[in-house]
Design a protein around this motif. Sequence first.
Motif, PDB file in Angstrom:
ATOM      1  N   UNK A 210     -73.928 164.851 -66.014  1.00 58.39           N
ATOM      2  CA  UNK A 210     -73.729 165.135 -64.595  1.00 58.39           C
ATOM      3  C   UNK A 210     -75.068 165.216 -63.869  1.00 58.39           C
ATOM      4  N   UNK A 211     -75.109 164.651 -62.694  1.00 62.63           N
ATOM      5  CA  UNK A 211     -76.207 164.867 -61.754  1.00 62.63           C
ATOM      6  C   UNK A 211     -75.620 165.717 -60.631  1.00 62.63           C
ATOM      7  N   UNK A 212     -76.083 166.940 -60.508  1.00 61.93           N
ATOM      8  CA  UNK A 212     -75.518 167.864 -59.528  1.00 61.93           C
ATOM      9  C   UNK A 212     -76.531 168.096 -58.416  1.00 61.93           C
ATOM     10  N   UNK A 213     -76.102 167.844 -57.187  1.00 63.73           N
ATOM     11  CA  UNK A 213     -76.964 168.020 -56.022  1.00 63.73           C
ATOM     12  C   UNK A 213     -76.553 169.291 -55.297  1.00 63.73           C
ATOM     13  N   UNK A 214     -77.490 170.224 -55.154  1.00 62.17           N
ATOM     14  CA  UNK A 214     -77.159 171.469 -54.464  1.00 62.17           C
ATOM     15  C   UNK A 214     -77.000 171.262 -52.964  1.00 62.17           C
TER      16      UNK A 214
ATOM     17  N   UNK B 195     -82.360 164.544 -54.083  1.00 65.56           N
ATOM     18  CA  UNK B 195     -81.564 163.468 -54.671  1.00 65.56           C
ATOM     19  C   UNK B 195     -82.351 162.165 -54.870  1.00 65.56           C
ATOM     20  N   UNK B 196     -83.633 162.137 -54.536  1.00 66.46           N
ATOM     21  CA  UNK B 196     -84.384 160.885 -54.500  1.00 66.46           C
ATOM     22  C   UNK B 196     -84.394 160.084 -55.789  1.00 66.46           C
ATOM     23  N   UNK B 197     -84.244 160.742 -56.942  1.00 57.54           N
ATOM     24  CA  UNK B 197     -84.259 160.027 -58.224  1.00 57.54           C
ATOM     25  C   UNK B 197     -82.864 159.829 -58.793  1.00 57.54           C
ATOM     26  N   UNK B 198     -81.840 160.239 -58.061  1.00 60.35           N
ATOM     27  CA  UNK B 198     -80.475 160.231 -58.606  1.00 60.35           C
ATOM     28  C   UNK B 198     -79.992 158.827 -58.954  1.00 60.35           C
ATOM     29  N   UNK B 199     -80.300 157.857 -58.114  1.00 59.90           N
ATOM     30  CA  UNK B 199     -79.805 156.501 -58.348  1.00 59.90           C
ATOM     31  C   UNK B 199     -80.321 155.938 -59.664  1.00 59.90           C
TER      32      UNK B 199
ATOM     33  N   UNK C   4     -78.109 155.150 -63.082  1.00 59.66           N
ATOM     34  CA  UNK C   4     -78.075 153.811 -63.668  1.00 59.66           C
ATOM     35  C   UNK C   4     -78.507 153.832 -65.130  1.00 59.66           C
ATOM     36  N   UNK C   5     -79.457 154.680 -65.475  1.00 61.55           N
ATOM     37  CA  UNK C   5     -79.973 154.749 -66.837  1.00 61.55           C
ATOM     38  C   UNK C   5     -79.040 155.511 -67.769  1.00 61.55           C
ATOM     39  N   UNK C   6     -78.465 156.615 -67.281  1.00 60.82           N
ATOM     40  CA  UNK C   6     -77.704 157.514 -68.155  1.00 60.82           C
ATOM     41  C   UNK C   6     -76.190 157.387 -68.016  1.00 60.82           C
ATOM     42  N   UNK C   7     -75.734 156.675 -66.957  1.00 59.45           N
ATOM     43  CA  UNK C   7     -74.301 156.540 -66.671  1.00 59.45           C
ATOM     44  C   UNK C   7     -73.656 157.898 -66.370  1.00 59.45           C
TER      45      UNK C   7
ATOM     46  N   UNK D  44     -85.887 156.310 -49.410  1.00 62.11           N
ATOM     47  CA  UNK D  44     -85.270 156.402 -50.717  1.00 62.11           C
ATOM     48  C   UNK D  44     -85.011 155.005 -51.257  1.00 62.11           C
ATOM     49  N   UNK D  45     -84.878 154.897 -52.570  1.00 62.16           N
ATOM     50  CA  UNK D  45     -84.515 153.630 -53.185  1.00 62.16           C
ATOM     51  C   UNK D  45     -82.999 153.452 -53.188  1.00 62.16           C
ATOM     52  N   UNK D  46     -82.342 154.180 -52.339  1.00 66.87           N
ATOM     53  CA  UNK D  46     -80.890 154.150 -52.294  1.00 66.87           C
ATOM     54  C   UNK D  46     -80.317 155.393 -52.915  1.00 66.87           C
ATOM     55  N   UNK D  47     -79.103 155.677 -52.565  1.00 66.76           N
ATOM     56  CA  UNK D  47     -78.458 156.859 -53.118  1.00 66.76           C
ATOM     57  C   UNK D  47     -77.116 156.462 -53.710  1.00 66.76           C
ATOM     58  N   UNK D  48     -76.766 157.021 -54.841  1.00 66.02           N
ATOM     59  CA  UNK D  48     -75.478 156.699 -55.450  1.00 66.02           C
ATOM     60  C   UNK D  48     -74.347 157.438 -54.746  1.00 66.02           C
ATOM     61  N   UNK D  49     -73.210 156.794 -54.652  1.00 68.30           N
ATOM     62  CA  UNK D  49     -72.042 157.464 -54.076  1.00 68.30           C
ATOM     63  C   UNK D  49     -71.616 158.605 -54.988  1.00 68.30           C
ATOM     64  N   UNK D  50     -71.131 159.696 -54.422  1.00 69.56           N
ATOM     65  CA  UNK D  50     -70.658 160.793 -55.268  1.00 69.56           C
ATOM     66  C   UNK D  50     -69.459 160.358 -56.114  1.00 69.56           C
ATOM     67  N   UNK D  51     -69.449 160.803 -57.351  1.00 70.78           N
ATOM     68  CA  UNK D  51     -68.315 160.543 -58.236  1.00 70.78           C
ATOM     69  C   UNK D  51     -67.295 161.667 -58.196  1.00 70.78           C
ATOM     70  N   UNK D  52     -67.763 162.866 -57.898  1.00 73.79           N
ATOM     71  CA  UNK D  52     -66.887 164.031 -57.829  1.00 73.79           C
ATOM     72  C   UNK D  52     -67.347 164.933 -56.703  1.00 73.79           C
ATOM     73  N   UNK D  53     -66.379 165.557 -56.023  1.00 71.88           N
ATOM     74  CA  UNK D  53     -66.681 166.498 -54.954  1.00 71.88           C
ATOM     75  C   UNK D  53     -66.299 167.900 -55.407  1.00 71.88           C
TER      76      UNK D  53
END
Length: 203
Positions: free
Chosen positions: A49-53, A60-64, A68-71, A98-107
């Motif tokens: 999980x990547x959790x953004x407070x 979140x800048x490194x989240x994308x 991609x690396x860890x799925x 940012x290099x882009x941001x991933x869409x949230x998978x869970x809210x």
Amino acid sequence: MFFKRLTVGPLGTNCYLAGDKDNLLVIDPGADAGEIIKEIEKSGCTARYIVLTHCHIDHYGAAKEIKEKTKSLVLISEKEKDNYLNDAITLSSYFGSSKGKPAPDMLLKEGEKIVSGEYEFKVIETPGHTSGGICLLCGNILFSGDTLFYESIGRTDFPTGDFDVLLKNVREKIFTLPPETEVYPGHGGKTTVGHEMENNTFF
């Protein structure tokens, strides 16, 4: 519990690796994706999980790249989703693109628990720094994002911030925790609930 704090990016954001080694949480990966990924691989942990407070780019800048690396799955509060998708609110124009941001998978919702092996991270909604910010409570450890710092609080002059709401949430949702609860903030060193109750000049 596996626990590691990395300080990343020009604003010194704390990124935390915490939880079960096979179901690790990456909390607020604000920058330096390569460094964070290297630390995950070195530890032998599996990031789930990547959790953004909250929605600011320095969290979140490194989240994308990490996703991609860890799925791993990206989690954010349902009340913060619209802020996260709005570049004017994420402050990306102020603190670098940012290099882009991933869409949230869970809210996430108030009281929901993120399960990591034998550990549970409880979601506590603490708007104020932003309108949808959260903290995570695992046992006697609180990851406070930019809600509460060592003898300070998060800024409320950014879009969707609210000073009075922030103070109210700290009083009602954090200062009601046991005084010995350790607080790990989004910037700076750790503190405890008891220390902040006695020494934080905002209260």
